[in-house]
Every structure is written in C-alpha cells, then in structure tokens.
Design a protein around this motif. Sequence first.
Motif, mmCIF file in Angstrom:
data_model
loop_
_atom_site.group_PDB
_atom_site.id
_atom_site.type_symbol
_atom_site.label_atom_id
_atom_site.label_comp_id
_atom_site.label_asym_id
_atom_site.label_seq_id
_atom_site.Cartn_x
_atom_site.Cartn_y
_atom_site.Cartn_z
ATOM 1 N N GLU A 147 27.800 52.307 23.902
ATOM 2 C CA GLU A 147 27.583 51.771 22.510
ATOM 3 C C GLU A 147 27.932 52.614 21.346
ATOM 4 O O GLU A 147 28.623 52.565 20.454
ATOM 5 C CB GLU A 147 26.089 51.258 22.510
ATOM 6 N N ARG A 148 27.372 53.982 21.686
ATOM 7 C CA ARG A 148 27.791 54.750 20.773
ATOM 8 C C ARG A 148 29.338 55.027 20.547
ATOM 9 O O ARG A 148 29.588 55.711 19.484
ATOM 10 C CB ARG A 148 26.880 56.260 20.923
ATOM 11 N N CYS A 149 30.187 54.879 21.512
ATOM 12 C CA CYS A 149 31.542 55.211 21.378
ATOM 13 C C CYS A 149 32.093 54.179 20.414
ATOM 14 O O CYS A 149 33.414 54.205 20.028
ATOM 15 C CB CYS A 149 32.201 54.982 22.626
ATOM 16 N N THR A 150 31.549 53.231 19.484
ATOM 17 C CA THR A 150 32.142 52.448 18.580
ATOM 18 C C THR A 150 32.309 53.409 17.257
ATOM 19 O O THR A 150 32.553 53.076 16.250
ATOM 20 C CB THR A 150 31.366 51.156 18.295
ATOM 21 N N GLN A 151 31.379 54.349 17.225
ATOM 22 C CA GLN A 151 31.337 55.367 16.112
ATOM 23 C C GLN A 151 32.654 56.267 16.531
ATOM 24 O O GLN A 151 32.729 56.859 17.861
ATOM 25 C CB GLN A 151 30.038 56.067 16.018
ATOM 26 N N LEU A 152 33.302 56.823 15.583
ATOM 27 C CA LEU A 152 34.388 57.873 15.884
ATOM 28 C C LEU A 152 33.689 59.251 16.110
ATOM 29 O O LEU A 152 32.734 59.600 15.466
ATOM 30 C CB LEU A 152 35.122 57.975 14.769
ATOM 31 N N PRO A 153 33.926 59.545 17.505
ATOM 32 C CA PRO A 153 33.261 61.061 17.505
ATOM 33 C C PRO A 153 34.198 62.327 16.793
ATOM 34 O O PRO A 153 35.430 62.101 16.864
ATOM 35 C CB PRO A 153 33.670 61.211 19.006
ATOM 36 N N VAL A 154 33.392 63.087 16.263
ATOM 37 C CA VAL A 154 34.084 64.111 15.492
ATOM 38 C C VAL A 154 34.269 65.380 16.665
ATOM 39 O O VAL A 154 33.266 65.600 17.272
ATOM 40 C CB VAL A 154 33.229 64.654 14.410
ATOM 41 N N LEU A 155 34.942 66.172 15.973
ATOM 42 C CA LEU A 155 35.380 67.376 17.107
ATOM 43 C C LEU A 155 34.180 68.518 16.750
ATOM 44 O O LEU A 155 33.579 68.777 15.646
ATOM 45 C CB LEU A 155 36.459 68.312 16.416
ATOM 46 N N CYS A 179 36.079 55.492 18.810
ATOM 47 C CA CYS A 179 36.658 56.448 19.754
ATOM 48 C C CYS A 179 38.171 55.764 20.622
ATOM 49 O O CYS A 179 37.796 54.496 21.043
ATOM 50 C CB CYS A 179 35.993 56.833 20.938
ATOM 51 N N ALA A 180 39.016 56.127 20.120
ATOM 52 C CA ALA A 180 40.607 55.218 20.506
ATOM 53 C C ALA A 180 40.402 55.261 22.247
ATOM 54 O O ALA A 180 40.995 54.357 22.818
ATOM 55 C CB ALA A 180 41.456 56.276 20.031
ATOM 56 N N PHE A 181 39.786 56.352 22.909
ATOM 57 C CA PHE A 181 39.821 56.293 24.283
ATOM 58 C C PHE A 181 39.016 55.373 25.071
ATOM 59 O O PHE A 181 38.776 55.290 26.329
ATOM 60 C CB PHE A 181 39.772 57.905 24.864
ATOM 61 N N ALA A 182 37.914 54.952 24.108
ATOM 62 C CA ALA A 182 36.622 54.367 24.773
ATOM 63 C C ALA A 182 37.062 53.005 25.921
ATOM 64 O O ALA A 182 36.719 52.963 26.814
ATOM 65 C CB ALA A 182 35.884 53.608 23.669
ATOM 66 N N PRO A 183 38.392 52.380 25.374
ATOM 67 C CA PRO A 183 38.647 51.145 26.186
ATOM 68 C C PRO A 183 38.843 51.508 27.701
ATOM 69 O O PRO A 183 39.034 50.954 28.542
ATOM 70 C CB PRO A 183 39.884 50.400 25.393
ATOM 71 N N ARG A 184 39.455 52.749 27.829
ATOM 72 C CA ARG A 184 39.868 53.250 29.126
ATOM 73 C C ARG A 184 38.830 54.129 29.896
ATOM 74 O O ARG A 184 38.901 54.752 30.949
ATOM 75 C CB ARG A 184 41.344 54.152 28.850
ATOM 76 N N ALA A 206 47.396 50.192 15.986
ATOM 77 C CA ALA A 206 46.255 49.767 16.337
ATOM 78 C C ALA A 206 45.193 50.582 15.644
ATOM 79 O O ALA A 206 45.093 51.879 15.523
ATOM 80 C CB ALA A 206 46.005 49.840 17.694
ATOM 81 N N THR A 207 44.296 49.752 14.957
ATOM 82 C CA THR A 207 43.278 50.513 14.124
ATOM 83 C C THR A 207 41.864 50.314 14.664
ATOM 84 O O THR A 207 41.510 48.972 14.917
ATOM 85 C CB THR A 207 43.078 49.997 12.529
ATOM 86 N N SER A 208 41.355 51.275 15.169
ATOM 87 C CA SER A 208 39.686 51.086 15.755
ATOM 88 C C SER A 208 39.049 52.144 15.035
ATOM 89 O O SER A 208 39.429 53.329 14.603
ATOM 90 C CB SER A 208 40.112 51.345 17.368
ATOM 91 N N THR A 209 37.879 51.651 14.922
ATOM 92 C CA THR A 209 36.911 52.519 14.088
ATOM 93 C C THR A 209 36.329 53.667 14.838
ATOM 94 O O THR A 209 35.777 54.690 14.502
ATOM 95 C CB THR A 209 35.910 51.659 13.040
#
Lengths: 308, 339
Positions: free
Chosen positions: B302-310, B291-296, B286-289
């Motif tokens: 809104e900002r979670c559609t951006q990939l969070p960096v460590l 945060c992969a955990f955002a749906p749960r 599954a490709t999401s741009t």
Amino acid sequence: MARFLLRRLLSALPTLLVIATLAFALLHLTPGGPFDSDRTLVAQIQRAIEARYHLDEPVWRQYLRYLNDLAHGDLGPSFTYRDTSVNQIIAQGLPIDLAIGGCAIGFALLVGGAIGLGAASRPGSLRDRLPMTLAMIGISVPSFVIAPLLILIFAMRLHWLPSGDWVGGSWRHLLLPSLALALPYTAFIARIVRASALDVMGNAHIRTARAKGLGDTAVLLRHALRPTLMPLVSYLGPALASVLTGSIVIEQVFGLPGVGRFFIGGALNRDYTLVMGLTLLYGALIIVGNFVVDLCYAWLDPRVRLNR
Amino acid sequence: MSPEPRHQALLSVRGLGVFRPGPGGEVAALRDIDLDLQPQECLGIVGESGCGKTQLLHALMGLQSGNVRLAGSVRFRGEELLGASAQRLALVRGRRLALVFQDALSALNPYLRIATQMTEGARAQLGLSRRAAWQRAATLLESLQIDAPARRLRQYPHELSGGMRQRVLIAMALMCEPDVLLLDEPTTALDVTVQAQVLAVLRELRARSGVAMIFVTHDLGVLAAIADRVAVMYAGRIVEQAAAAHLYATPRHPYTAGLLHSMPRLDTPLDTRLSTIPGQPPRSGATSTGCAFAPRCPLAHERCTQLPVLRCADNQFPANGTVACHYDGPAQGLREIWP
C-alpha cells in the motif's frame, strides 16, 4: 569518370531512337497528312509536292531516310514553313526558351530557396505559415492564369513592362514571361527546401556537430546545407525539362517566337519533321537534365559512385 | 588541470528534469535527477530503453531539441550550465564535456571526410592549425587501435566498419581533451569482440589520462567492466545509486535485483529459461503519483502509492549508496523475490 560519361552518352542513343520511332509512328498513324486541305489540288501538283518530300515512298523507306538524316544531324525540312529547315526553327526559337527557362529556374532557386530556409528556421511562425500558404496557391494556380494576371498588373495598370510585342532582343520583354514561368517552381522549391531543412536539422549528425561546440553558422553551412540540397537536386532534373515544355503556354500568352508555338502549330498541320524534331529535342533535354542530376548527386554525396 | 578540492564534484546535477509538450500538457521524460561526478571517476548509468538515459546526457550538454523544457541545475566545476548562453555552452561543449553518441553511423555526417569531422571541433575550440589538428586526430585513432589512420582520415563514414566508426566517435570526442566524457551506449551496436576491444580502449584511456566518464548503457555486464559507481534509472528517475561492487553484491532496489537476476550466468544450467521482469515499463507520459515500478514489483505494498524518495540505503554506512524504495528489510531478502 570518363568511362561513366561515355557510357551515359551511349545509353542515351537507344532512348533517342525509341523516341524518334514512336514519334514517327504516331504521326504517320494520325489521320490526315501535311498537304491535305479543304481545297483539292490538281492531282499533278499534289503528286509533285509529295514526291518533293518523299511522301510517295513506302513508310519504311521514309523511316529509314529520316533515321539516316538524323544520323547526320539533319532534322529535315519543315513541311509547313517553306524553305525553312527544322534545324533553323530550333536555332531561332530555342535561345528564347533557354533564356526564359534559365531565368525562371534561377529565380525559383534563389527566391524559393531563401523562402524555404527562412520558413524552416522558425517552423510554425508567421515567417513559415504565410509563405507556405502562398506557395500552395502558387503551385495550384496554372501558368495560363498567372501570366494574364501579371500582364494585367505590370503591363496594363502599372505600365512598367511590355506585355508582348516582341521585336527581338530586349531583356524587358523577357522579364514577365520568366516571372510567370518561375512562380510555380519557386513555390515548389520553397516547400521542398523547407521540408528538407527541417528533416536535416533533426538528423543525429547535426546534434553531433553542435556537441563539438560549433557555432550556428558552421553547423548550417558545413553540416546542414548539403543534405538539405539533395532532394532539390533530384527535383531539378525533371524541372529543367518541364520548364522548357511549360514555356509553350507562356510563349503563347506573351507572343514570343520560341520553339513551343511551332510545336503546337506543327502538330495541328501534321508537319511531320517539325513535330518529330521538337519531340527529339525535348527528349534530349530531359536526358541531359537527368544526366546533370546524376553528376550533381555524385559531386554532392560521396556515397554515390559513378562507375556502376 | 587546475587543482581542485577533493570534495568538490566535477559535475554536479541537482533536481534535473526534462519536460516535453504532450497532447495533455507537459510530459516528464526525466525527473528529480541528482548526480555527482568526481574527477577521474567513471559513473555508470543503467536502465531499460526509454527510461531517459540518452535524454539525460543530452540535457547535460544542452543538446535537447527546441520544444523541450529543462528544470533544475547542472554545474560543471561550480558553473551553472542550464540556461547558459549559447556562447558559454559552445565553450563547454567538446572542450569540457564531450559526448560519444549512440548509433555511430547516423551520428557522423555522411557527406564529410573523417578528417574534417574530427578536426573541426579542435580547430574551432583550441585554434589548432589544420595540420596540428590532423596530426592529433591521427594519433588518437592510432591509440584506439585503428590501423592506417592516415587512410581512415581521408575516408568517408560509410567506408568504415561499425566498430571503426564507434572508435572514430570516441576519438572525435577526445580531440579537445575534455574533462568529462559522456558515453551513450558506446558498445551496444558492436559485436562482442569489438565491444571488448572498445571497453579495453576506454579503460586504458582512463588509466592514462584520468578523464572522468559517464557511461550509459542497458548492459550491467558492460558496466561491471568499467564503472566505479552505478546509477540505476527507471521511468525517468534514479532508483538506486551505489558503488559498483556494492550494487552488484547487494542490490537495494527490487528493480536492480531483478536486472541482476535476469543476467544469464555462465554457471546456470543450459536448460534454464532466462528470467525476466514481468510487465512493461510505463509509457512515457504516464502519470503516477506513486512508485513507477510498483505495478511490476513483487514487494508492492500500500505504501508504494506514495512516491519513494532517494534515501541512504544503509543508515550505518551512508557512503554505500542511495535507493528510492519503501522496502527497508534486509538486503538479502531481495535476492529471493524474483523467481
């Protein structure tokens, strides 16, 4: 181990008894007898012949007489080939069948095994696809097509090998029949080995071996070879038997005096003892083949216990 | 062991990615993994099934299957292992890095005696004689509290119990005295008593030999008993990494908080339902741009559609760990987000 051998030997006896009984019943149920022919014989002569072969006795007596002879290792006299016993026919013909069959299985194992391993080492490559396509053809084409083709190429065109004219004993006469017999088995073994090797190489214990830092050769020989052979072993038991029965066709094509052509001739002539004897022979060979498979299994796989 | 500057990591992973071919192009099983393992340290890696933990361990040893592509860098004492020749890798495997596999029954070769399987690595790698390798195997088995080691060595894997097989695998990995022990769910298949036994054995081993460990599991409780530092993985990425005590006390990622929250405790009343994280982890591929955990995630924004960096979890104390989450509120707030 000794107990296992003894038990297997004893358990083979009832199987052979059933085979003998079924063969006897089927033959006697088939219309016509060994000495029926278009010409009507003088009644006296007919009776004399029947008395000589005990055909005038009630069927149950003939059955018991046959079993009694069997117990003494005597398969009885042939009805069609005068003054020849079934034992003699087998003694003359079986070595030829064993030679062809042995060569065929040996060839199939070596060549098929090598092709299968080669294909598995590069799945999807030309080295895999080309032999596997050929193998599929090899499995599908029956031996009565392959044999004449081989004769056409190697005997008629190239004049390398004789096409028949068996005069006794030359290995050159056995080459083409062995090859014709071997090809379908070679193809089948190549496919089995390929599938098995691919399966085994994906096993977790192969990864463990690689994780120890072992080289490719050690991984292959010590860890992959034995599990790869297992499916082949279970295929070989029935194959050994069917190589011998399969040689019936090959014998006909190459005019070899093996046992097979007597089998056909015997069935057509209602040669009771000959057909029963050969049926028992094939039955015994299948039993021996399966027995050897069981032994191989136990030898190859420590999880198999023979004592049960 | 050769003397080493303290700051240099024993094993250093940067930007490690594992890509497998899929129907619609390459699929990432693992992405942007950064890890450092210090000498004598035990790093725990925790995550759900399928999050890439095992893939990670296999990639470290170069054991990925043929059609898989690796990216990034794995350095052992500064030496690059990714893309190293088969000869170089063979020298490292078993001797520098040793892997204890998951599922001890299938990881052992059913056709060979325990002795053969335990000694072959040491004989090939260290040139030990048959007798010396056998002796070492017996000693190791004994130190892992296996009774009658001489008899066990002559047996086949199917003749041993599950707990014994797991300990045989551990002993096998220790045969060449590796610098790093990679453990893939070594206690998962075991019942609780044997699990405790194996953990005790591993702790004792650390105390005695100082071997560094990467301990992969899905059980935070097990890690609490052994790990110095814990990395939490989700959908092929590391989402949080911190000292064990710190992570258990103040998780910085909502997923970590959820995992901790869902652990049953001795002091919860008997009639309470076990708490879970609702939803499913994303299917691999599954490709999401974002945060992969955002749906749960209860904190999804809104900002979670951006990939969070460590990033550093706590700017005042960078050593406290890193987290990949946009939430930058007080860590205490994460306690209450799960019902």
